[in-house]
Design a protein around this motif. Structure first.
Motif, PDB file in Angstrom:
ATOM      1  N   THR A   1      34.591  34.317  45.638  1.00 25.96           N
ATOM      2  CA  THR A   1      35.556  35.388  45.427  1.00 25.96           C
ATOM      3  C   THR A   1      36.000  36.084  46.700  1.00 25.96           C
ATOM      4  O   THR A   1      36.980  36.834  46.668  1.00 25.96           O
ATOM      5  CB  THR A   1      34.983  36.438  44.465  1.00 25.96           C
ATOM      6  OG1 THR A   1      33.768  36.936  45.024  1.00 25.96           O
ATOM      7  CG2 THR A   1      34.717  35.836  43.098  1.00 25.96           C
ATOM      8  N   LYS A   2      35.314  35.848  47.818  1.00 25.94           N
ATOM      9  CA  LYS A   2      35.762  36.481  49.058  1.00 25.94           C
ATOM     10  C   LYS A   2      35.376  35.615  50.241  1.00 25.94           C
ATOM     11  O   LYS A   2      34.555  34.697  50.136  1.00 25.94           O
ATOM     12  CB  LYS A   2      35.181  37.879  49.206  1.00 25.94           C
ATOM     13  CG  LYS A   2      33.676  37.945  49.282  1.00 25.94           C
ATOM     14  CD  LYS A   2      33.227  39.393  49.354  1.00 25.94           C
ATOM     15  CE  LYS A   2      31.732  39.526  49.584  1.00 25.94           C
ATOM     16  NZ  LYS A   2      30.925  38.928  48.522  1.00 25.94           N
TER      17      LYS A   2
ATOM     18  N   ASN B   1      36.707  36.974  35.724  1.00 25.62           N
ATOM     19  CA  ASN B   1      37.674  36.286  36.572  1.00 25.62           C
ATOM     20  C   ASN B   1      37.521  34.772  36.527  1.00 25.62           C
ATOM     21  O   ASN B   1      37.840  34.088  37.484  1.00 25.62           O
ATOM     22  CB  ASN B   1      37.536  36.775  38.028  1.00 25.62           C
ATOM     23  CG  ASN B   1      38.806  36.567  38.823  1.00 25.62           C
ATOM     24  OD1 ASN B   1      39.893  36.677  38.287  1.00 25.62           O
ATOM     25  ND2 ASN B   1      38.665  36.264  40.095  1.00 25.62           N
TER      26      ASN B   1
ATOM     27  N   PRO C   1      42.785  35.657  47.325  1.00 26.47           N
ATOM     28  CA  PRO C   1      42.499  35.053  46.025  1.00 26.47           C
ATOM     29  C   PRO C   1      41.027  34.717  45.842  1.00 26.47           C
ATOM     30  O   PRO C   1      40.263  34.651  46.812  1.00 26.47           O
ATOM     31  CB  PRO C   1      43.319  33.763  46.067  1.00 26.47           C
ATOM     32  CG  PRO C   1      43.342  33.390  47.523  1.00 26.47           C
ATOM     33  CD  PRO C   1      43.423  34.715  48.262  1.00 26.47           C
ATOM     34  N   SER C   2      40.647  34.517  44.620  1.00 21.72           N
ATOM     35  CA  SER C   2      39.384  33.852  44.302  1.00 21.72           C
ATOM     36  C   SER C   2      39.653  32.349  44.268  1.00 21.72           C
ATOM     37  O   SER C   2      40.743  31.906  43.893  1.00 21.72           O
ATOM     38  CB  SER C   2      38.864  34.314  42.939  1.00 21.72           C
ATOM     39  OG  SER C   2      38.532  35.685  42.967  1.00 21.72           O
TER      40      SER C   2
ATOM     41  N   ASP D   1      44.866  34.734  42.120  1.00 19.69           N
ATOM     42  CA  ASP D   1      45.053  35.976  42.864  1.00 19.69           C
ATOM     43  C   ASP D   1      44.917  37.150  41.905  1.00 19.69           C
ATOM     44  O   ASP D   1      44.253  37.055  40.888  1.00 19.69           O
ATOM     45  CB  ASP D   1      46.396  35.963  43.592  1.00 19.69           C
ATOM     46  CG  ASP D   1      47.578  35.821  42.628  1.00 19.69           C
ATOM     47  OD1 ASP D   1      48.662  35.495  43.087  1.00 19.69           O
ATOM     48  OD2 ASP D   1      47.381  36.029  41.397  1.00 19.69           O
ATOM     49  N   SER D   2      45.539  38.259  42.223  1.00 19.54           N
ATOM     50  CA  SER D   2      45.360  39.453  41.397  1.00 19.54           C
ATOM     51  C   SER D   2      46.049  39.347  40.051  1.00 19.54           C
ATOM     52  O   SER D   2      45.806  40.153  39.163  1.00 19.54           O
ATOM     53  CB  SER D   2      45.887  40.684  42.140  1.00 19.54           C
ATOM     54  OG  SER D   2      47.237  40.488  42.504  1.00 19.54           O
ATOM     55  N   SER D   3      46.902  38.349  39.905  1.00 20.90           N
ATOM     56  CA  SER D   3      47.555  38.155  38.610  1.00 20.90           C
ATOM     57  C   SER D   3      46.646  37.324  37.706  1.00 20.90           C
ATOM     58  O   SER D   3      45.549  36.956  38.065  1.00 20.90           O
ATOM     59  CB  SER D   3      48.902  37.461  38.786  1.00 20.90           C
ATOM     60  OG  SER D   3      48.703  36.084  39.055  1.00 20.90           O
ATOM     61  N   TYR D   4      47.127  37.021  36.551  1.00 23.08           N
ATOM     62  CA  TYR D   4      46.352  36.286  35.561  1.00 23.08           C
ATOM     63  C   TYR D   4      46.353  34.792  35.790  1.00 23.08           C
ATOM     64  O   TYR D   4      45.593  34.069  35.186  1.00 23.08           O
ATOM     65  CB  TYR D   4      46.951  36.553  34.175  1.00 23.08           C
ATOM     66  CG  TYR D   4      48.435  36.240  34.128  1.00 23.08           C
ATOM     67  CD1 TYR D   4      49.362  37.224  34.402  1.00 23.08           C
ATOM     68  CD2 TYR D   4      48.878  34.954  33.859  1.00 23.08           C
ATOM     69  CE1 TYR D   4      50.721  36.924  34.398  1.00 23.08           C
ATOM     70  CE2 TYR D   4      50.222  34.655  33.852  1.00 23.08           C
ATOM     71  CZ  TYR D   4      51.150  35.649  34.110  1.00 23.08           C
ATOM     72  OH  TYR D   4      52.483  35.360  34.106  1.00 23.08           O
TER      73      TYR D   4
ATOM     74  N   GLY E   1      47.726  37.180  49.152  1.00 24.73           N
ATOM     75  CA  GLY E   1      46.662  38.167  49.062  1.00 24.73           C
ATOM     76  C   GLY E   1      45.307  37.574  49.380  1.00 24.73           C
ATOM     77  O   GLY E   1      45.175  36.738  50.274  1.00 24.73           O
TER      78      GLY E   1
END
Lengths: 111, 115
Positions: A51-52, B102, A31-32, A94-97, A29
């Motif tokens: 973050t991007k 985050n 990720p940060s 990524d989008s998970s923890y 994906g």
């Protein structure tokens, strides 16, 4: 799965030298990306993040730019000090923890 | 950011014994995690400590070996059970504040040496 690859250490530099620690990542994906630092005898501290794509994280003279085209997040500092001696970890989230770490790079700066 | 206190900071343990590590945070946090850092290695996530329910373990880690409690939003414990020399590591508590930050904040770690 997602992974982070860092250059192996130790990296030994003289004070005021230029520092680059390479970090590349693999992720499905967007990720940060993070750099954490661990000083001797201490826990991990967040050094900087992005973050991007094309974001530049910076802190304490350190910089890293999120390069999506090369899947890289190299850490740089123009003039290192003895007090920068530590272990540096590149990481992605990524989008998970879950935070996935690289193997760490030990930096030793000599006076 | 949150301030995390871990106890003990270090300990020397005998093979076959168990040790409980405490993690106290100075504010309520959404997510709490336990990581392991083996000598000269990177960090590996052991589990997510869930408030009011069983922890979520990563592949290769099981509840019988690493029981975790999280009775409230500021406190968690990790027990390393029936220790062997291979369990000699630094164990770190980590939290995420939530609210889209985050970012994980880490405690100073608990350095365990098993003889």
């Amino acid at each position: 799965g997602d992974s982070v690859t860092q250059m192996e250490g130790p990296v030994t530099l003289s004070e005021e030298a230029f520092l680059t620690i390479n970090c590349t990542y693999t992720a499905t994906g967007y990720p940060s990306l993070f750099w954490y630092v661990q000083y001797p005898g201490e826990g991990l501290q967040l050094l900087l993040k992005a973050t991007k794509a094309d974001d530049k994280g910076s802190n304490k003279g350190f910089e890293a730019t999120y390069r999506k085209e090369t899947t890289s997040f190299h850490l740089e500092k123009g003039s290192v000090q003895v007090s920068d001696s530590a272990v540096y970890f590149c990481a992605l989230k990524d989008s998970s923890y879950k935070l996935i770490f690289g193997s760490g790079t030990r930096l030793l700066v000599r006076p | 950011s949150a301030v995390i206190s871990q106890k003990p900071s270090r300990d020397i343990c005998q093979r076959g014994t168990s040790l409980t590590i405490q993690c106290q945070v100075d504010s309520q946090v959404t997510m709490m995690f336990w990581y392991r850092q083996q000598p000269g290695q990177s960090l590996t996530l052991i589990a997510t400590a869930n408030q009011g329910s069983e922890a979520t373990y990563e592949s290769g880690f099981v509840i019988d070996k690493f029981p975790i409690s999280r009775p409230n939003l500021t406190f968690s414990t990790l027990t390393v059970s029936n220790m062997s020399p291979e369990d000699s590591s630094i164990y770190l508590c980590s939290v995420e504040m939530g609210g889209g930050a985050n970012v994980l904040t880490f405690g100073a770690g608990s350095r365990l040496t098993v003889l």
